[in-house]
Design a protein around this motif. Structure first.
Motif, PDB file in Angstrom:
ATOM      1  N   LEU A  92      29.320  24.886  23.845  1.00  0.00           N
ATOM      2  CA  LEU A  92      28.180  25.109  22.959  1.00  0.00           C
ATOM      3  C   LEU A  92      28.642  25.405  21.543  1.00  0.00           C
ATOM      4  O   LEU A  92      29.626  26.114  21.345  1.00  0.00           O
ATOM      5  CB  LEU A  92      27.342  26.303  23.449  1.00  0.00           C
ATOM      6  N   ARG A  93      27.901  24.860  20.583  1.00  0.00           N
ATOM      7  CA  ARG A  93      28.139  25.184  19.179  1.00  0.00           C
ATOM      8  C   ARG A  93      26.815  25.628  18.562  1.00  0.00           C
ATOM      9  O   ARG A  93      26.215  24.901  17.767  1.00  0.00           O
ATOM     10  CB  ARG A  93      28.724  23.970  18.444  1.00  0.00           C
ATOM     11  N   ASP A 128      22.498  24.819  19.810  1.00  0.00           N
ATOM     12  CA  ASP A 128      23.347  23.677  19.501  1.00  0.00           C
ATOM     13  C   ASP A 128      22.403  22.513  19.186  1.00  0.00           C
ATOM     14  O   ASP A 128      21.680  22.043  20.081  1.00  0.00           O
ATOM     15  CB  ASP A 128      24.233  23.351  20.718  1.00  0.00           C
TER      16      ASP A 128
END
Length: 219
Positions: free
Chosen positions: A60-61, A102
């Motif tokens: 995840l970002r 994200d």
């Protein structure tokens, strides 16, 4: 169930290929069988791709993301499908409404939910209307809802739709909602479904961002 989903089209392909190997003087029949083989190969490709997506856990970002922007992008991406389905789409709610998400994975979730809604509304005679609603839920969370005017969700469907490989769509793989729920949960949120008086509603709940910090990224 997954093995069956892959084995069934392979059996069809094998049978059609054997028929063609035996020789068919009728070129129309040959073309029809070739078309069936191509469609079944495409179906296998879709199933395998979804299986890989299901097995893959992408890092995840999460960044502060404007849910209104994310909704607009999903509708823009599916504009052709909305037009073909005769679906009137709108976005309601405050702007901006920021969540920690994200952007790419949120886009994947929203596209899946909107596509499901479009397909569901093909099965009803009432006017096809899709509403994406942004909801500040409080308690540090924010929600984005996808609501349709389709046939809705029976108690049996509500019990089954998040099960891997369950699908009501011809050629469907039954993994889209499973992946969407997992993405929401990996964000520290959840994906919910409910029946409404005029159709179905899916709600993606995500951690909220109270104010836009410097360098906010729009989804």
């Amino acid at each position: 169930a997954g093995a069956h989903e892959i084995a069934a089209p392979l059996t069809v392909i094998s049978g059609r290929a054997e028929m063609m190997l035996r020789g068919e003087p009728d070129s129309e029949a040959r073309q029809r069988n070739l078309g069936i083989i191509v469609r079944q190969i495409n179906r296998i490709t879709t199933i395998v791709r979804n299986l890989l997506d299901f097995a893959k856990k992408r890092e995840l970002r999460p960044v502060p993301t404007d849910l209104r922007e994310a909704a607009d992008l999903a509708l823009e991406f599916l504009d052709g499908e909305l037009v073909r389905g005769g679906v009137a789409a709108s976005v309601e709610g405050p702007r901006p409404l920021l969540a920690l998400a994200d952007p790419d994975l949120l886009h994947q979730v929203l596209v899946n939910l909107v596509l499901n809604a479009i397909h569901a509304m093909e099965a009803t005679e009432r006017p096809a209307r899709l509403t994406i609603r942004l909801v500040p839920t409080g308690s540090g969370m924010a929600a984005i809802e996808v609501e349709d005017t389709g046939p809705g969700l029976s108690p049996e469907l509500l019990d089954s739709i998040f099960q891997p490989f369950f699908t009501t769509k011809p050629g469907g793989t039954g993994l889209g909602l499973v992946v969407a729920r997992r993405i929401a949960e990996e964000h520290g949120g959840r994906l919910e479904a409910e029946q409404t008086p005029t159709g179905a509603r899916f709600r993606v709940v995500l951690p909220a961002v109270e104010a836009a910090p410097a360098g906010v990224t729009h989804g």
